[in-house]
Design an enzyme around this catalytic site. Structure first.
Site, short mmCIF file in Angstrom:
data_model
loop_
_atom_site.label_atom_id
_atom_site.label_comp_id
_atom_site.label_asym_id
_atom_site.label_seq_id
_atom_site.Cartn_x
_atom_site.Cartn_y
_atom_site.Cartn_z
CG ASP A 98 76.02 1.03 20.01
OD1 ASP A 98 75.36 0.08 20.47
OD2 ASP A 98 77.26 1.04 19.94
CG ASP A 199 75.36 -2.40 24.22
OD1 ASP A 199 76.57 -2.50 23.97
OD2 ASP A 199 74.90 -2.33 25.39
CD GLU A 256 78.42 -6.30 22.86
OE1 GLU A 256 79.55 -6.13 23.29
OE2 GLU A 256 77.42 -5.85 23.44
CG HIS A 328 83.48 0.28 22.09
ND1 HIS A 328 82.87 -0.63 21.24
CD2 HIS A 328 82.67 0.37 23.17
CE1 HIS A 328 81.75 -1.05 21.79
NE2 HIS A 328 81.60 -0.46 22.95
CG ASP A 329 83.30 -3.14 24.72
OD1 ASP A 329 83.29 -2.01 25.23
OD2 ASP A 329 82.28 -3.74 24.35
O1 TEU Z 1 79.41 -4.65 25.96
C1 TEU Z 1 78.84 -5.82 26.45
C2 TEU Z 1 79.77 -6.73 27.13
O2 TEU Z 1 79.50 -7.90 27.24
C3 TEU Z 1 80.91 -6.15 27.91
O3 TEU Z 1 80.68 -6.51 29.23
C4 TEU Z 1 82.29 -6.57 27.59
O4 TEU Z 1 82.47 -7.90 27.94
C5 TEU Z 1 83.15 -5.66 28.43
O5 TEU Z 1 83.07 -4.38 27.82
C6 TEU Z 1 84.58 -6.02 28.56
O6 TEU Z 1 85.16 -5.13 29.52
C7 TEU Z 1 78.55 -3.63 25.56
C8 TEU Z 1 79.32 -2.42 25.09
O7 TEU Z 1 80.05 -2.75 23.94
C9 TEU Z 1 80.16 -1.90 26.21
O8 TEU Z 1 80.96 -0.81 25.82
C10 TEU Z 1 79.23 -1.48 27.30
O9 TEU Z 1 79.98 -1.10 28.43
C11 TEU Z 1 78.26 -2.58 27.69
O10 TEU Z 1 77.67 -3.23 26.57
C12 TEU Z 1 77.12 -2.00 28.47
O11 TEU Z 1 76.29 -1.25 27.61
#
Ligand code: TEU
Ligand code: CA
Length: 554
Positions: A98, A199, A256, A328-329
């Site tokens: 990542d 990311d 992403e 994971h989000d």
């Molecule tokens: O996520 C980016 C992102 O846009 C997030 O704000 C998403 O909308 C949010 O997780 C929803 O709650 C990436 C990663 O995938 C995430 O795990 C990280 O927290 C974030 O970047 C910061 O690095």
């Protein structure tokens, strides 16, 4: 279109902290991943993306990196990582790491040096502004709540963080910073990585000069997204990064990317695009509200179908989307995209088939292949994730009762996907011999890898067959490169489409509990996949059972 090594691959996302714990400390680790490579190979996975395992204070579970050249001791050692890459290679598999370079951790040495000397070299690695009493440099709200500005410790300045305050944004306008990023990417690629998942990358370009936007909530702040929508010129950074790093190694890069403009798609994923692929988040973001999770609206089967088809239409033959059901989000896809009360093995398999057969690169998130479900949270204390905690407060501030707020958070919480992988019906789902860092979903006694691997009719075995079909030399060309054409698009709660290449395939999902008749436009040569034991057909009319999914060769 020039063929690339990743076009026909199947990818799998691992959240290392929750995948498999090899030493009983309750935290998943790299030796644990190595010991499960054969499991992934058996399923048919080619590319494995690891969420961050670099040294980190874990304020945002590793998305806050304090050393880009290391491995967090909780996850293992650099030797473990090298062994993982080598063991994957032996099995014709690729490892992606990542790449988290919109921000680092406030415990990274760059940030510490910036605090010591804000006007020196490392001050220039961040967005710093002079502190003014009672006023912030801009009125932007961070993704995780509150102002994006905080005091730079020991100085009279403030620094910008679009995510958590322990995640200071890196200043991509500074060529010295960019050099550091490229050096690090190449260092990893030299180790034999297959590439990176990148990311939050759309955040690296800010609209300059920084200024206020119209507030969008009572807190007087505006979402940082308002600023991003005005930022122009990110392509210069992304193109430079591609040329200086990925391209030289023919590495796979998946961005992403949340907010690309449709006309920019060819720049992003066309031939010689900035990335090999970007994720399709069209269904993920559907129904989300600027006010917060509590205000989001549910997604129906019709919405899901439209989201998928719109994304497919937008991309057409320009490039390859990476298709996901969850990550994971996000909450677990089966709990989210299947109407409440209807979550069962058949509906899970239908969702899998509909998503997996879309044009693009399928990504499976750990546990998705088991049909893992959302967690029944009974109190906010059980939630670890910072984003969920913030959204809980947002809901309370909006006047919801604690029960309603918990309900809203439970539906969307990132922790739904972060509970330990369910390996078996042993204690803690066989994830650890110690105490898991996050509670295991109590349904692990029935939903687990061991049980499903030995049950031919399990969700796991359905995924295995889907992957095998994608790799079948008879159908691979069609499934990878064939065009997608919706079929009976207007039919309620039916999602169906053709994939047309060397062969013609028809994918049909009856996205409801009730049966429904579908008349085929031409005779069907062969049933390639079915989530029911039988097809009930009269002439050319199929009586589709509730949540039945079929993949037919026409
Ligand atoms: O996520 C980016 C992102 O846009 C997030 O704000 C998403 O909308 C949010 O997780 C929803 O709650 C990436 C990663 O995938 C995430 O795990 C990280 O927290 C974030 O970047 C910061 O690095
Ligand atoms: Ca461990």
């Amino acid at each position: 279109m020039e063929k690339k090594w990743w076009h026909d691959k199947v990818a799998y996302q691992i959240y290392p902290k929750s995948f498999y714990d090899s030493n009983g400390d309750g935290i998943g680790d790299i030796p644990g991943i190595i010991s499960k490579l054969d499991y992934l190979k058996d399923l048919g996975v080619d590319i494995v993306w690891l969420s961050p395992c670099y040294p980190s204070p874990l304020a945002d579970q590793g998305y806050d990196i304090s050393d880009y050249y290391g491995i967090d001791p909780r996850f293992g050692t650099m030797e473990d990582m090298e062994k993982l890459i080598a063991e994957a290679k032996k099995r014709d598999m690729y490892i992606l790491m990542d790449l988290v370079v919109n921000h680092c951790s406030d415990e990274h040495e760059w940030f510490k040096k910036a605090c010591e000397d804000p006007n020196g070299k490392y001050g220039g690695f961040f967005y710093l502004r002079d502190k003014e009493e009672g006023k912030r440099p801009t009125n932007w709200r961070s993704y995780f709540g509150g102002s994006v500005w905080d005091d730079l410790p020991g100085t009279d300045k403030q620094y910008l963080h679009v995510f958590h305050k322990k995640q200071p944004d890196l200043n991509w306008e500074n060529p010295e910073l960019r050099e550091e990023v490229y050096k690090n990417i190449n260092w990893w690629l030299e180790k034999g990585l297959g590439g990176f998942r990148i990311d939050a990358i759309m955040n690296i370009k800010k609209a300059l000069p920084l200024h206020d936007y119209e507030p969008d909530r009572d807190d007087g702040l505006c979402s940082v997204r308002a600023m991003l929508a005005q930022a122009e010129g990110i392509g210069e950074f992304l193109g430079e990064m591609r040329d200086r790093t990925f391209r030289k190694y023919d590495a796979f890069s998946v961005g992403e990317v949340f907010s690309e403009k449709p006309e920019e798609l060819p720049d992003f994923i066309g031939e010689n695009g900035y990335f090999s692929s970007i994720f399709d988040f069209n269904a993920t973001i559907f129904g989300k509200s600027g006010k917060g999770w509590y205000d989001a609206s549910a997604i129906t089967p019709e919405d899901y179908k439209n989201c998928c088809f719109q994304a497919q239409e937008r991309v057409g033959g320009v490039g390859f989307l990476s298709n996901i059901i969850e990550n994971h989000d996000q909450p677990r896809g089966v709990s989210y995209y299947i109407p409440q009360g209807d979550c069962c093995p058949e509906s899970k398999k239908m969702l899998a088939a509909l998503n997996f057969m879309l044009r693009g690169i399928p990504f499976i998130y750990q546990g998705q292949e088991l049909g893992m479900e959302n967690v029944p949270f009974s109190s906010i204390e059980e939630v670890d994730d910072i984003s969920s905690q913030d959204e809980y407060l947002v809901a309370l501030n909006a006047g919801l009762s604690p029960e309603e707020a918990l309900d809203a958070v439970a539906r969307y919480s990132r922790d739904n996907a972060r509970t330990p992988m369910q390996w078996s019906d042993e204690p803690h789902a066989g994830f650890t011999e110690g105490e898991p860092w996050l509670r295991v979903n109590p349904n692990y006694r029935t939903i687990n890898a061991a049980a499903e691997q030995s049950d031919p009719s399990s969700v796991w075995n359905f995924y295995k067959r889907l992957i095998a079909l994608r790799k079948d030399p008879l159908y691979a060309e069609t499934i990878v490169y064939g065009v997608l054409e919706p079929f009976l698009r207007e039919r309620h709660n039916l999602m169906a489409y053709y994939r047309k290449g060397e062969k013609t395939l028809l994918v049909i999902g009856n996205y409801q509990k009730k049966e429904q008749d579908v008349t085929l436009p031409a005779p069907c040569k062969k049933v390639l996949l079915n989530n029911y034991p039988e097809v009930s057909m009269e002439g050319r009319t199929i009586r589709m059972q509730g949540y039945q999914a079929l993949i037919l060769e026409m």
